[in-house]
Design a protein around this motif. Structure first.
Motif, PDB file in Angstrom:
ATOM      1  N   GLY A  15      -5.660  42.836 -45.819  1.00  0.00           N
ATOM      2  CA  GLY A  15      -5.081  42.495 -44.301  1.00  0.00           C
ATOM      3  C   GLY A  15      -5.319  43.457 -43.829  1.00  0.00           C
ATOM      4  N   SER A  16      -4.143  43.038 -42.891  1.00  0.00           N
ATOM      5  CA  SER A  16      -3.514  44.538 -41.917  1.00  0.00           C
ATOM      6  C   SER A  16      -2.592  45.049 -42.311  1.00  0.00           C
ATOM      7  N   LEU A  17      -2.178  44.747 -43.874  1.00  0.00           N
ATOM      8  CA  LEU A  17      -1.406  45.274 -43.972  1.00  0.00           C
ATOM      9  C   LEU A  17      -2.323  46.707 -44.781  1.00  0.00           C
ATOM     10  N   GLU A  18      -2.104  48.394 -44.446  1.00  0.00           N
ATOM     11  CA  GLU A  18      -2.075  49.640 -44.902  1.00  0.00           C
ATOM     12  C   GLU A  18      -0.996  50.435 -45.602  1.00  0.00           C
ATOM     13  N   VAL A  19      -0.980  50.739 -45.731  1.00  0.00           N
ATOM     14  CA  VAL A  19      -0.017  52.371 -46.920  1.00  0.00           C
ATOM     15  C   VAL A  19      -0.954  53.326 -47.413  1.00  0.00           C
TER      16      VAL A  19
ATOM     17  N   PRO B 113      -3.828  37.011 -31.144  1.00  0.00           N
ATOM     18  CA  PRO B 113      -3.528  38.330 -30.575  1.00  0.00           C
ATOM     19  C   PRO B 113      -1.918  37.967 -29.384  1.00  0.00           C
ATOM     20  N   PHE B 114      -1.103  39.439 -30.224  1.00  0.00           N
ATOM     21  CA  PHE B 114       0.655  39.464 -29.186  1.00  0.00           C
ATOM     22  C   PHE B 114       0.551  40.242 -28.350  1.00  0.00           C
ATOM     23  N   PRO B 115       0.353  39.738 -27.009  1.00  0.00           N
ATOM     24  CA  PRO B 115       0.955  40.973 -25.583  1.00  0.00           C
ATOM     25  C   PRO B 115       2.680  40.896 -25.413  1.00  0.00           C
ATOM     26  N   TRP B 116       2.425  42.122 -24.897  1.00  0.00           N
ATOM     27  CA  TRP B 116       3.361  42.943 -24.380  1.00  0.00           C
ATOM     28  C   TRP B 116       4.479  42.305 -24.084  1.00  0.00           C
ATOM     29  N   GLU B 117       4.574  41.543 -24.100  1.00  0.00           N
ATOM     30  CA  GLU B 117       5.668  40.833 -23.686  1.00  0.00           C
ATOM     31  C   GLU B 117       6.511  39.872 -24.672  1.00  0.00           C
ATOM     32  N   MET B 118       5.328  39.514 -25.219  1.00  0.00           N
ATOM     33  CA  MET B 118       6.211  38.355 -26.401  1.00  0.00           C
ATOM     34  C   MET B 118       6.610  39.013 -27.297  1.00  0.00           C
TER      35      MET B 118
ATOM     36  N   SER C 257      -0.448  63.282 -51.663  1.00  0.00           N
ATOM     37  CA  SER C 257      -1.281  63.697 -53.091  1.00  0.00           C
ATOM     38  C   SER C 257       0.459  63.813 -53.700  1.00  0.00           C
ATOM     39  N   GLU C 258       1.879  63.962 -53.440  1.00  0.00           N
ATOM     40  CA  GLU C 258       2.387  64.539 -54.475  1.00  0.00           C
ATOM     41  C   GLU C 258       2.886  62.887 -55.020  1.00  0.00           C
ATOM     42  N   GLY C 259       2.481  61.635 -54.491  1.00  0.00           N
ATOM     43  CA  GLY C 259       2.471  60.504 -54.356  1.00  0.00           C
ATOM     44  C   GLY C 259       3.880  59.739 -54.751  1.00  0.00           C
ATOM     45  N   ARG C 260       3.913  59.760 -52.827  1.00  0.00           N
ATOM     46  CA  ARG C 260       4.889  58.969 -51.838  1.00  0.00           C
ATOM     47  C   ARG C 260       4.373  58.402 -51.157  1.00  0.00           C
ATOM     48  N   VAL C 261       4.573  57.406 -50.573  1.00  0.00           N
ATOM     49  CA  VAL C 261       3.957  56.623 -49.385  1.00  0.00           C
ATOM     50  C   VAL C 261       4.316  57.243 -48.484  1.00  0.00           C
ATOM     51  N   GLU C 262       3.117  57.662 -47.865  1.00  0.00           N
ATOM     52  CA  GLU C 262       3.595  58.621 -46.115  1.00  0.00           C
ATOM     53  C   GLU C 262       3.221  57.749 -45.427  1.00  0.00           C
ATOM     54  N   LEU C 263       3.013  56.294 -45.416  1.00  0.00           N
ATOM     55  CA  LEU C 263       2.620  55.657 -43.846  1.00  0.00           C
ATOM     56  C   LEU C 263       2.563  53.722 -45.052  1.00  0.00           C
ATOM     57  N   VAL C 264       2.896  53.425 -43.652  1.00  0.00           N
ATOM     58  CA  VAL C 264       2.936  51.838 -44.579  1.00  0.00           C
ATOM     59  C   VAL C 264       3.115  51.025 -42.618  1.00  0.00           C
ATOM     60  N   GLY C 265       2.463  50.196 -42.966  1.00  0.00           N
ATOM     61  CA  GLY C 265       1.953  49.382 -41.701  1.00  0.00           C
ATOM     62  C   GLY C 265       0.979  48.680 -41.956  1.00  0.00           C
ATOM     63  N   PHE C 266       0.595  47.787 -40.361  1.00  0.00           N
ATOM     64  CA  PHE C 266      -0.442  47.488 -40.014  1.00  0.00           C
ATOM     65  C   PHE C 266      -1.145  47.164 -39.009  1.00  0.00           C
ATOM     66  N   ASP C 267      -2.621  46.799 -38.420  1.00  0.00           N
ATOM     67  CA  ASP C 267      -3.074  47.339 -38.154  1.00  0.00           C
ATOM     68  C   ASP C 267      -4.144  45.815 -37.987  1.00  0.00           C
ATOM     69  N   ALA C 268      -4.605  45.536 -36.512  1.00  0.00           N
ATOM     70  CA  ALA C 268      -5.026  44.673 -35.972  1.00  0.00           C
ATOM     71  C   ALA C 268      -6.234  44.641 -35.802  1.00  0.00           C
ATOM     72  N   ASP C 269      -7.329  43.471 -36.416  1.00  0.00           N
ATOM     73  CA  ASP C 269      -8.481  43.186 -36.479  1.00  0.00           C
ATOM     74  C   ASP C 269      -8.714  43.810 -35.124  1.00  0.00           C
ATOM     75  N   THR C 270     -10.538  43.693 -35.199  1.00  0.00           N
ATOM     76  CA  THR C 270     -10.805  43.496 -33.669  1.00  0.00           C
ATOM     77  C   THR C 270     -10.884  42.872 -32.683  1.00  0.00           C
ATOM     78  N   ASP C 271     -10.893  41.738 -32.988  1.00  0.00           N
ATOM     79  CA  ASP C 271     -10.457  40.206 -32.359  1.00  0.00           C
ATOM     80  C   ASP C 271      -8.630  40.220 -32.198  1.00  0.00           C
ATOM     81  N   GLY C 272      -8.160  41.760 -32.367  1.00  0.00           N
ATOM     82  CA  GLY C 272      -6.432  40.898 -31.992  1.00  0.00           C
ATOM     83  C   GLY C 272      -5.610  40.173 -32.708  1.00  0.00           C
TER      84      GLY C 272
END
Length: 174
Positions: free
Chosen positions: A56-60, A97-102, A64-79
């Protein structure tokens, strides 16, 4: 959690999401994600560089040392943000999509402190960093480049830096 935005706001406030956090073992992340992700523990890594997994939008990403170095979420091209397959039962449907104010209002309601992250802010992108070390990136919709004043939209939320940035009185991360 009721929505994808709730999941992202909780992540921004805590630096953890769906049982995942930066610096956990890749093997533990693999187990949480249902196995066969290619995210391995120290000693099991075979790649010379980081190994990534997306659901989905989750990325992990695991080093190379076997530790999680990044975890997060990316929106699709449609936001829109897509719920990871293993989390669908508890996190609701894709949304955005989620606007700044929200987003900033939800962070404030959660008591999540943040500041502008000048190093990741450009003409068509602005970023903030939470006290938990999560960077939220917002982009200007295509139409707003010609018509300023339109809402900035959430594009990503990541925890990848080893330590949160120092907090300053100026409101900029350093």
């Amino acid at each position: 959690m009721d929505t994808v935005l709730d999941m992202i706001v909780s992540f921004a406030a805590t630096g953890k999401t769906l049982g995942l956090w930066r610096d956990m073992s890749g093997g533990e992340a693999d187990r949480l994600l249902g196995g066969e992700t290619g995210l391995l523990s120290p000693g099991e890594q075979t790649a010379e560089g980081p190994t990534g997994f997306k659901d989905g939008s989750l990325e992990v990403w695991v080093s190379s040392e076997g530790r999680v170095e990044l975890v997060g979420f990316d929106a699709d091209t449609d936001g829109r943000f897509r719920v990871p397959a293993f989390g669908r039962a508890t996190t609701g449907r894709p949304s955005g999509p989620f606007p700044w104010e929200m987003v900033t209002a939800r962070l404030e309601a959660r008591g999540c402190t943040w500041m502008f992250e000048s190093i990741l802010t450009f003409d068509d992108q602005r970023s903030i960093r939470t006290k938990a070390g999560v960077s939220l990136g917002f982009h200007a919709p295509e139409s707003s480049l010609d018509a300023p004043g339109q809402a900035w939209l959430l594009a990503s939320a990541y925890r990848s830096f080893p330590e949160p940035l120092a907090w300053t009185d100026s409101g900029d991360a350093s």
